[in-house]
Design a protein around this motif. Structure first.
Motif, PDB file in Angstrom:
ATOM      1  N   SER A 117       2.021   5.780   2.335  1.00  0.00           N
ATOM      2  CA  SER A 117       1.976   6.318   1.466  1.00  0.00           C
ATOM      3  C   SER A 117       0.010   6.871   1.313  1.00  0.00           C
ATOM      4  O   SER A 117      -0.519   6.260   2.266  1.00  0.00           O
ATOM      5  CB  SER A 117       2.101   6.194   0.379  1.00  0.00           C
ATOM      6  OG  SER A 117       1.539   4.914  -0.032  1.00  0.00           O
ATOM      7  N   GLU A 118      -0.093   7.603   0.679  1.00  0.00           N
ATOM      8  CA  GLU A 118      -1.626   8.609   0.798  1.00  0.00           C
ATOM      9  C   GLU A 118      -2.391   8.195  -0.142  1.00  0.00           C
ATOM     10  O   GLU A 118      -1.232   7.799  -1.494  1.00  0.00           O
ATOM     11  CB  GLU A 118      -1.746   9.939   1.124  1.00  0.00           C
ATOM     12  CG  GLU A 118      -1.047   9.876   2.809  1.00  0.00           C
ATOM     13  CD  GLU A 118      -1.304  11.251   2.749  1.00  0.00           C
ATOM     14  OE1 GLU A 118      -1.283  11.834   2.687  1.00  0.00           O
ATOM     15  OE2 GLU A 118      -1.224  11.852   4.402  1.00  0.00           O
ATOM     16  N   ASP A 122      -5.124   2.037   5.846  1.00  0.00           N
ATOM     17  CA  ASP A 122      -5.625   1.698   7.091  1.00  0.00           C
ATOM     18  C   ASP A 122      -6.914   2.911   6.346  1.00  0.00           C
ATOM     19  O   ASP A 122      -8.201   2.260   6.308  1.00  0.00           O
ATOM     20  CB  ASP A 122      -5.397   3.569   7.774  1.00  0.00           C
ATOM     21  CG  ASP A 122      -4.427   3.103   8.894  1.00  0.00           C
ATOM     22  OD1 ASP A 122      -4.063   1.757   9.125  1.00  0.00           O
ATOM     23  OD2 ASP A 122      -4.275   3.863   9.662  1.00  0.00           O
ATOM     24  N   GLY A 123      -7.104   3.599   5.112  1.00  0.00           N
ATOM     25  CA  GLY A 123      -8.276   4.011   4.238  1.00  0.00           C
ATOM     26  C   GLY A 123      -9.019   2.936   3.516  1.00  0.00           C
ATOM     27  O   GLY A 123     -10.434   3.287   2.310  1.00  0.00           O
ATOM     28  N   PHE A 124      -8.028   1.205   2.333  1.00  0.00           N
ATOM     29  CA  PHE A 124      -8.369   1.715   1.087  1.00  0.00           C
ATOM     30  C   PHE A 124      -8.263  -0.136   1.844  1.00  0.00           C
ATOM     31  O   PHE A 124      -6.982  -0.596   2.572  1.00  0.00           O
ATOM     32  CB  PHE A 124      -7.562   1.678   0.354  1.00  0.00           C
ATOM     33  CG  PHE A 124      -7.536   3.158  -0.324  1.00  0.00           C
ATOM     34  CD1 PHE A 124      -8.587   3.746  -0.611  1.00  0.00           C
ATOM     35  CD2 PHE A 124      -6.454   4.102   0.588  1.00  0.00           C
ATOM     36  CE1 PHE A 124      -8.892   5.021  -1.405  1.00  0.00           C
ATOM     37  CE2 PHE A 124      -6.576   5.321   0.319  1.00  0.00           C
ATOM     38  CZ  PHE A 124      -7.450   5.555  -0.269  1.00  0.00           C
ATOM     39  N   TYR A 125      -8.678  -0.700   0.811  1.00  0.00           N
ATOM     40  CA  TYR A 125      -8.894  -2.346   1.143  1.00  0.00           C
ATOM     41  C   TYR A 125      -7.902  -3.155   0.262  1.00  0.00           C
ATOM     42  O   TYR A 125      -7.598  -2.166  -0.774  1.00  0.00           O
ATOM     43  CB  TYR A 125     -10.371  -2.572   0.646  1.00  0.00           C
ATOM     44  CG  TYR A 125     -11.968  -2.340   1.197  1.00  0.00           C
ATOM     45  CD1 TYR A 125     -12.173  -3.506   2.757  1.00  0.00           C
ATOM     46  CD2 TYR A 125     -13.011  -1.612   0.935  1.00  0.00           C
ATOM     47  CE1 TYR A 125     -12.441  -2.903   3.914  1.00  0.00           C
ATOM     48  CE2 TYR A 125     -13.562  -1.553   2.175  1.00  0.00           C
ATOM     49  CZ  TYR A 125     -13.897  -2.318   3.371  1.00  0.00           C
ATOM     50  OH  TYR A 125     -14.345  -2.133   4.695  1.00  0.00           O
ATOM     51  N   ILE A 126      -7.106  -3.891   0.627  1.00  0.00           N
ATOM     52  CA  ILE A 126      -6.486  -4.808  -0.489  1.00  0.00           C
ATOM     53  C   ILE A 126      -7.345  -5.659  -1.130  1.00  0.00           C
ATOM     54  O   ILE A 126      -8.072  -6.951  -1.035  1.00  0.00           O
ATOM     55  CB  ILE A 126      -5.854  -5.432  -0.009  1.00  0.00           C
ATOM     56  CG1 ILE A 126      -4.567  -4.547   1.205  1.00  0.00           C
ATOM     57  CG2 ILE A 126      -4.457  -6.406  -0.066  1.00  0.00           C
ATOM     58  CD1 ILE A 126      -3.648  -5.461   2.376  1.00  0.00           C
ATOM     59  N   THR A 127      -6.891  -5.005  -2.297  1.00  0.00           N
ATOM     60  CA  THR A 127      -7.240  -6.456  -3.431  1.00  0.00           C
ATOM     61  C   THR A 127      -6.463  -7.293  -4.350  1.00  0.00           C
ATOM     62  O   THR A 127      -7.206  -8.012  -4.179  1.00  0.00           O
ATOM     63  CB  THR A 127      -8.019  -5.123  -4.640  1.00  0.00           C
ATOM     64  OG1 THR A 127      -6.939  -4.643  -5.462  1.00  0.00           O
ATOM     65  CG2 THR A 127      -8.458  -3.949  -4.528  1.00  0.00           C
ATOM     66  N   SER A 151       0.829  -9.909  -3.997  1.00  0.00           N
ATOM     67  CA  SER A 151       1.732  -7.756  -3.680  1.00  0.00           C
ATOM     68  C   SER A 151       1.345  -7.327  -2.614  1.00  0.00           C
ATOM     69  O   SER A 151       1.341  -5.978  -3.240  1.00  0.00           O
ATOM     70  CB  SER A 151       1.390  -8.267  -4.796  1.00  0.00           C
ATOM     71  OG  SER A 151       0.391  -7.668  -5.372  1.00  0.00           O
ATOM     72  N   SER A 152       0.625  -7.708  -1.818  1.00  0.00           N
ATOM     73  CA  SER A 152      -0.088  -6.615  -0.566  1.00  0.00           C
ATOM     74  C   SER A 152       0.996  -5.238   0.134  1.00  0.00           C
ATOM     75  O   SER A 152       0.507  -4.837   0.602  1.00  0.00           O
ATOM     76  CB  SER A 152      -0.438  -7.356   0.415  1.00  0.00           C
ATOM     77  OG  SER A 152       0.837  -7.928   1.352  1.00  0.00           O
ATOM     78  N   HIS A 153       2.261  -5.740  -0.158  1.00  0.00           N
ATOM     79  CA  HIS A 153       3.127  -4.707  -0.573  1.00  0.00           C
ATOM     80  C   HIS A 153       3.158  -3.403  -0.901  1.00  0.00           C
ATOM     81  O   HIS A 153       3.987  -3.067  -0.986  1.00  0.00           O
ATOM     82  CB  HIS A 153       4.307  -5.237   0.409  1.00  0.00           C
ATOM     83  CG  HIS A 153       5.088  -5.753  -1.217  1.00  0.00           C
ATOM     84  ND1 HIS A 153       5.045  -7.207  -1.551  1.00  0.00           N
ATOM     85  CD2 HIS A 153       6.414  -5.169  -2.630  1.00  0.00           C
ATOM     86  CE1 HIS A 153       5.302  -7.464  -3.004  1.00  0.00           C
ATOM     87  NE2 HIS A 153       6.418  -5.923  -2.874  1.00  0.00           N
ATOM     88  N   LEU A 154       2.989  -3.834  -2.400  1.00  0.00           N
ATOM     89  CA  LEU A 154       2.675  -2.575  -3.876  1.00  0.00           C
ATOM     90  C   LEU A 154       1.856  -1.857  -3.398  1.00  0.00           C
ATOM     91  O   LEU A 154       0.473  -2.184  -3.186  1.00  0.00           O
ATOM     92  CB  LEU A 154       2.516  -3.841  -4.996  1.00  0.00           C
ATOM     93  CG  LEU A 154       4.036  -4.006  -5.239  1.00  0.00           C
ATOM     94  CD1 LEU A 154       3.824  -5.031  -6.553  1.00  0.00           C
ATOM     95  CD2 LEU A 154       5.081  -3.920  -5.875  1.00  0.00           C
ATOM     96  N   PRO A 155       1.555  -0.375  -3.669  1.00  0.00           N
ATOM     97  CA  PRO A 155       0.574   0.184  -3.730  1.00  0.00           C
ATOM     98  C   PRO A 155      -0.789  -0.069  -4.501  1.00  0.00           C
ATOM     99  O   PRO A 155      -1.835   0.567  -4.519  1.00  0.00           O
ATOM    100  CB  PRO A 155       0.641   1.936  -4.075  1.00  0.00           C
ATOM    101  CG  PRO A 155       2.247   1.628  -3.914  1.00  0.00           C
ATOM    102  CD  PRO A 155       2.932   0.746  -3.541  1.00  0.00           C
ATOM    103  N   SER A 156      -0.279  -0.658  -5.940  1.00  0.00           N
ATOM    104  CA  SER A 156      -0.902  -0.969  -6.894  1.00  0.00           C
ATOM    105  C   SER A 156      -2.084  -2.258  -6.076  1.00  0.00           C
ATOM    106  O   SER A 156      -3.107  -2.643  -6.447  1.00  0.00           O
ATOM    107  CB  SER A 156      -0.415  -1.610  -8.323  1.00  0.00           C
ATOM    108  OG  SER A 156       0.120  -1.936  -7.869  1.00  0.00           O
TER     109      SER A 156
END
Length: 76
Positions: free
Chosen positions: A17-18, A32-37, A41-46
């Protein structure tokens, strides 16, 4: 026993997703464009930041302490 993979996964989870950056407004790939916070739950877009990696680096550079002129990002 037959496995039904379509019932176990949402099609949106399988596709990349973008997201639009809140700072610069550009649309980039979420992975690729955003850091995981949130690692759990790294599989969720949130779980990804709303500020792109480029804007994050620019913010860190702009807000660094001015007394160390030799400091370069990244500092590790």
């Amino acid at each position: 026993m037959e496995f039904d993979l379509e019932s176990q996964f949402d099609h949106g989870e399988l596709l990349l997703s973008e997201r639009r950056c809140r700072v610069c407004g550009s649309v980039k790939n979420l992975i690729d464009g955003f850091y995981i916070t949130h690692k759990k739950s790294s599989h969720l877009p949130s779980s990804y930041s709303y500020e792109c990696k480029v804007c994050t680096v620019n913010r860190v550079i702009a807000n660094r302490k001015k007394d160390n002129a030799n400091w370069v990002y990244p500092d590790w």
